[in-house]
Structures are given as C-alpha cells and as structure tokens.
Design an enzyme around this catalytic site. Structure first.
Site, PDB file in Angstrom:
ATOM      1  N   SER A  15       0.815  -1.222   0.000  1.00  0.00           N
ATOM      2  CA  SER A  15       0.000   0.000   0.000  1.00  0.00           C
ATOM      3  C   SER A  15       0.845   1.268   0.000  1.00  0.00           C
ATOM      4  O   SER A  15       0.397   2.311  -0.492  1.00  0.00           O
ATOM      5  CB  SER A  15      -0.936   0.009   1.216  1.00  0.00           C
ATOM      6  OG  SER A  15      -0.206  -0.092   2.424  1.00  0.00           O
ATOM      7  N   ASP A 202      -1.394   7.553   9.655  1.00  0.00           N
ATOM      8  CA  ASP A 202      -2.246   6.751  10.525  1.00  0.00           C
ATOM      9  C   ASP A 202      -1.453   5.802  11.422  1.00  0.00           C
ATOM     10  O   ASP A 202      -2.019   4.900  12.021  1.00  0.00           O
ATOM     11  CB  ASP A 202      -3.240   5.945   9.683  1.00  0.00           C
ATOM     12  CG  ASP A 202      -2.544   5.102   8.613  1.00  0.00           C
ATOM     13  OD1 ASP A 202      -1.308   4.948   8.678  1.00  0.00           O
ATOM     14  OD2 ASP A 202      -3.238   4.593   7.706  1.00  0.00           O
ATOM     15  N   HIS A 205       0.996   4.205   7.420  1.00  0.00           N
ATOM     16  CA  HIS A 205       1.209   4.746   6.084  1.00  0.00           C
ATOM     17  C   HIS A 205       1.811   6.152   6.140  1.00  0.00           C
ATOM     18  O   HIS A 205       1.564   6.899   7.092  1.00  0.00           O
ATOM     19  CB  HIS A 205      -0.110   4.784   5.306  1.00  0.00           C
ATOM     20  CG  HIS A 205      -0.733   3.441   5.143  1.00  0.00           C
ATOM     21  ND1 HIS A 205      -1.752   2.981   5.968  1.00  0.00           N
ATOM     22  CD2 HIS A 205      -0.471   2.437   4.270  1.00  0.00           C
ATOM     23  CE1 HIS A 205      -2.095   1.762   5.589  1.00  0.00           C
ATOM     24  NE2 HIS A 205      -1.334   1.405   4.573  1.00  0.00           N
TER      25      HIS A 205
END
Length: 263
Positions: A15, A202, A205
């Site tokens: 991600s 967060d 990330h």
C-alpha cells in the site's frame, strides 16, 4: 493499445507504493521528474506481503522472448516489509528468513541470466519499510473496521526495524542499491516514536511529508548508484516544440522517437 514510446520505472510494493500516486506522493514526484523521459508504472498492491507478490510479479514482468515487444524496465523499485513485519498472529506476517529469501528471489528474477525474466538493463532498488506507531495504527484500524474496541497492535516498532535491517542485508548480499527509509524517517522524527506522527498519516502509512523523504532518498540513491538512469542524464524522447517551430519543413524527421539515454 498504447505503443511502446518510452522505457519505464516499475514500482513494486504494497500500500505504501499503491498510495505513491496520492497528491505529492513519491510516485507522483518521480513521474514528474522523469516526464517525457521514462514512464512510471505503479504496481503497488495494498495489504500484500512478499509471499503473495511473487506470483503477481511473474504476471507483471515480461519473460525474455516478450521483452522486445514491451517497454523496457530500466529501474525496478521493490518496497515491501510493512506487512511482512506484522506480528505473528497477523495473516500478513512473513517470518524474517523467508522475507529475506523472497526479496532475494525478486532481485534474482531480473538479474540472473538463468531466469526467464532476466533483464540486463534493469537496475534494482530495494526500499526498507518505514518505522511505525503501533498504538496509533491499532486505533485507526479499529475506526476503519467499525470496531468499538481497539484490538492489540499487530505491528511493532522494533519489528519494523528488524525488517528494515534485513532489507539492507539483502541489498548488500545481492549487490543492488537500497533506500533506507526506516532510518531516514526515524532520524527526521528526532529518533522519537511520537515524532513519527509528522510523517505517518495513521501510524503505518506515510503522509505527504513522509513521501517527500522517500522521494528525496530514492532520487539520491539513483544518482549515487545508477547515475546513468538519473533524470538529469536523460534527454526527452521527443524533441521540444521550439525545434519543430524553427524547422517546420523537417517535421517528420524531428518528431521521430529518440533514445532517452543517447545524450
């Protein structure tokens, strides 16, 4: 179907790579730096680890007999570890020895002459996972999953450090470049877990500021290890408009595709 006009930089990761094309993400900045010289392909897969990416990579990177018909991958940037370093109770966890083996296998896939995907013009860059804020990530995860209670963290700052160190070890063993994002972000945060909040969106990330650290370190690594692939050393594949305007009678010749590396 798009024609083969420019060589490419392939970004392979989880991600962190998938989000690289967010506003001012590292991939966005990279694409802008290499505009008209090389295209940037984002092959980021949220949630993936190095176990799961191997069969996907085999479908993303051409075998030798196909390579003449597709854009040549000049730089392969491999960025995993954030999910592999999940704690053992997580389904994303990959034990450290297997993580190292998987990274080496990805590098071998394009660097070994015995590999069906051998690509002698491809340069490999490994990227370490960043440091994490486990408690913050657990809280954010609870909100995302709609849970009323926060579960025990599935990440660890120390584990992220171990997987970053392992990435550096693989890069050294394989003779490829490495971007030490873990150390860069940790130093920028003042070696303080609370300070990581300035670089993480967060707890896991990266935010815009964190991606800026990644971009700067990646470009610096390319300049140091593979200077012939740095954007400042390349020419535009197609000439600037002023050359055409100055020589309108030579349009067809001037607009022929050029080798970006023939400077």
């Amino acid at each position: 179907m798009a024609a083969y006009a420019q060589d490419v930089i392939m970004l392979l990761g989880d991600s962190l790579t998938q989000r690289g094309f967010d506003s001012n993400g590292f991939a966005t900045r990279l694409a802008n730096a290499y505009i008209r010289k090389m295209d940037v392909l984002n092959r980021g897969f949220s949630g993936y680890n190095t176990d799961w990416i191997k069969p996907v990579f085999e479908q993303c990177f051409a075998v030798q007999h196909e390579q003449q018909h597709v854009p040549k991958v000049r730089l392969l940037v491999i960025w995993f570890g954030a999910n592999d370093a999940a704690l053992p109770h997580s389904p994303q966890h990959v034990p450290l020895p297997r993580y190292k083996s998987n990274l080496a296998a990805l590098a071998h896939a394009v660097r070994s002459p015995q590999s069906p995907r051998y690509s002698p013009d491809t340069r490999v860059v490994l990227v370490t996972p960043p440091p994490v804020q486990p408690a913050r990530w657990a809280r954010e995860r609870a909100v995302m999953d709609g849970q009323s209670e926060v579960q025990a963290p599935d990440r660890s700052l120390e584990e992220s450090r171990k997987y970053a160190e392992a990435t550096r070890e693989v890069a050294t063993a394989e003779g490829v470049a490495v971007v030490d994002v873990w150390t860069k972000v940790w130093e920028a945060a003042g070696r303080d877990e609370n300070g990581l909040g300035d670089f993480l969106s967060d707890g896991l990330h990266l935010n815009e500021k964190g991606f800026k650290v990644v971009y700067d370190a990646l470009v610096s690594t390319i300049a140091e290890n593979y200077p012939e692939y740095h954007y400042d050393r390349l020419q535009s594949v197609f000439v600037e408009w002023e050359q055409i305007a100055s020589n309108p009678g030579d349009l067809l010749n001037l607009t022929k595709k050029r080798d970006a590396f023939a400077t």
